[in-house]
Design an enzyme around this catalytic site. Structure first.
Site, PDB file in Angstrom:
ATOM      1  N   ASP A  75     -61.228 127.361 -35.356  1.00 36.44           N
ATOM      2  CA  ASP A  75     -61.015 128.444 -36.369  1.00 36.44           C
ATOM      3  C   ASP A  75     -59.842 129.463 -35.952  1.00 36.44           C
ATOM      4  O   ASP A  75     -59.023 128.785 -35.190  1.00 36.44           O
ATOM      5  CB  ASP A  75     -62.240 129.017 -36.495  1.00 36.44           C
ATOM      6  CG  ASP A  75     -62.551 129.489 -37.941  1.00 36.44           C
ATOM      7  OD1 ASP A  75     -61.739 130.631 -38.388  1.00 36.44           O
ATOM      8  OD2 ASP A  75     -63.102 129.091 -38.703  1.00 36.44           O
ATOM      9  N   ASN A 211     -63.521 126.209 -51.543  1.00 37.05           N
ATOM     10  CA  ASN A 211     -63.765 127.255 -52.485  1.00 37.05           C
ATOM     11  C   ASN A 211     -62.673 127.305 -53.681  1.00 37.05           C
ATOM     12  O   ASN A 211     -62.507 128.283 -54.298  1.00 37.05           O
ATOM     13  CB  ASN A 211     -63.707 128.624 -51.832  1.00 37.05           C
ATOM     14  CG  ASN A 211     -64.491 128.675 -50.453  1.00 37.05           C
ATOM     15  OD1 ASN A 211     -65.740 128.245 -50.583  1.00 37.05           O
ATOM     16  ND2 ASN A 211     -64.052 128.733 -49.454  1.00 37.05           N
ATOM     17  N   SER A 276     -66.948 128.360 -46.095  1.00 36.77           N
ATOM     18  CA  SER A 276     -66.752 128.640 -44.679  1.00 36.77           C
ATOM     19  C   SER A 276     -67.804 129.259 -43.855  1.00 36.77           C
ATOM     20  O   SER A 276     -67.988 128.811 -42.495  1.00 36.77           O
ATOM     21  CB  SER A 276     -65.414 129.592 -44.408  1.00 36.77           C
ATOM     22  OG  SER A 276     -64.401 129.054 -44.692  1.00 36.77           O
TER      23      SER A 276
END
Length: 410
Positions: A75, A211, A276
């Site tokens: 990440d 998303n 996420s």
């Protein structure tokens, strides 16, 4: 001139290079010049978040808290100085693949990776309700991005070569679970090969599904669509799919992803939305399983995640909710009796003496009432017999009844 994370990402994609920053000790905080506009600390939220209230991961902790399992967070880095992540050994040094050099991955400029890591393994802290799903797990921070503008996690904003390097690095460092809170519409060969490499090394790979949903069309999603990857969608407090959570055959499970509390860089917590933040609930649960059942292979861990999920709306459709909502307790304890382990002992509270006295009084009153009812019924029966006898006597004018003579027919 100030350079944003997006500019550096473009630099990496087009040129394959980025500014070099000298390495510093892992416990010295953010490397000098690494964060151009770092996110400040957030206020501390003390209430127990709804996601933790519903999933109740603490029920699984007597059996497993994730100890001995390393979860890689590929990440934006993880702030190892956050109060709920700073326990020695909690967050490893890791590596930064976003900036060239030998930088660690245990710092974060934008809180995204820190939030993901917190949901997975944040320790408890006095007066704070938030805690990770697997607080005993170890976090391996792998920094591959700095998304200061776009929060959707699109892989197009990340150099696929860098992402692939990060995934392979995590697998080589012994991570048993890899969390990928990223999603994109392109099938990148480098990323596909890196995921296959991790899967071949028996790693449970968990990825957000994205998303970008606006209607009913099935959109592509990578790396969630790759073989061996657990794709995670998002649901709200009512258990309904978050409208932006993507729909497709790559949705294997769902988890809280609307208004969920996460850790932020430096200190504090913040409410976030999106797949996420749903993915780390599943990654943390995978860590619980791998700690409790170390003999299970990655495919068996995944099967356990799916088989123990709580049914979601519409049943197991496989396109919106997958197998259902992740259930940490069932995922750990299902079938555990075969291993000679048992549920925590049930504590029986001492009897309430006052309540016992009240119950005994009512029992005595009930017994008295039954006796009175029986006596009343007996008296009534006697009265009926007397009345019947009197009436019969009056009809015969009190003469004795005569037995009729026998009819002799012989």
């Amino acid at each position: 001139m100030k350079r944003t994370g997006a500019a550096l990402a473009l630099c990496a994609i087009l040129l394959g290079t980025c500014p070099t920053i000298s390495a510093i000790p892992a416990d010295a905080g953010v490397p000098k010049g690494a964060c151009r506009d770092p996110e400040p600390a957030h206020p501390v939220e003390r209430l127990l978040p709804w996601a933790q209230q519903q999933l109740k991961p603490q029920r699984a902790w007597p059996f497993s808290d994730g100890a001995g399992v390393t979860v890689a967070v590929v990440d934006s880095g993880v702030d190892a100085d956050h109060p709920q992540l700073r326990r020695p050994g909690k967050v490893l040094r890791g590596r930064d693949f976003y900036l060239t050099g030998t930088l660690p991955g245990n710092y974060d400029c934008i809180s995204h990776g820190t939030g993901v890591a917190g949901i997975i393994a944040a320790d408890s802290r006095t007066g704070i309700g938030f805690q990770g799903i697997a607080p005993g797990a170890q976090i391996l921070p792998v920094r591959v991005s700095e998304r200061e503008i776009d929060e959707t996690g699109q892989t197009q904003l990340i150099d696929p070569r860098i992402l692939a390097q990060g995934i392979k690095y995590a697998a080589d460092q012994g991570a048993q679970v890899i969390n990928l809170s990223i999603a994109g519409s392109r099938d990148q060969q480098a990323v596909r090969q890196a995921v296959a490499y991790a899967v071949a090394k028996d790693v449970v790979v968990v990825a957000a599904v994205g998303n970008r949903q606006t209607g009913t069309a099935r959109l592509p999603s990578y790396p969630a669509s790759y073989p061996g990857v657990v794709g995670v969608g998002a649901v709200d407090i009512a258990g309904a799919r978050v409208s932006a959570s993507q729909i497709g055959p790559y949705v294997d499970l769902v988890a809280p992803g609307a208004g969920v509390l996460t850790t932020t860089r430096v200190d504090g917590q913040a409410y976030q939305n999106g797949t996420s933040y749903a993915a780390p609930f599943v990654a943390g649960t995978a860590a619980l399983i791998r700690s409790a059942w170390p003999e299970l292979t990655a495919p068996q861990v995944i099967q356990r995640l799916l088989a123990t999920a709580t049914p979601a709306r519409g049943g197991q459709s496989g396109t919106e909710y997958g197998a259902g909502i992740v259930d940490p307790y069932r995922a750990v304890t299902e079938g555990m009796a075969t291993k000679g382990r048992s549920e925590p002992a049930i504590v029986v509270p001492p009897p309430d003496q006052e309540q016992l006295a009240v119950t005994a009084w009512w029992r005595r009153r009930g017994a008295d009432a039954r006796q009175a009812a029986l006596a009343s019924a007996g008296g009534l029966l006697c009265l009926l017999l007397v009345v019947s006898t009197v009436m019969a006597g009056r009809r015969r004018r009190w003469a004795a009844a005569r037995r009729p003579a026998a009819d002799d027919r012989s």
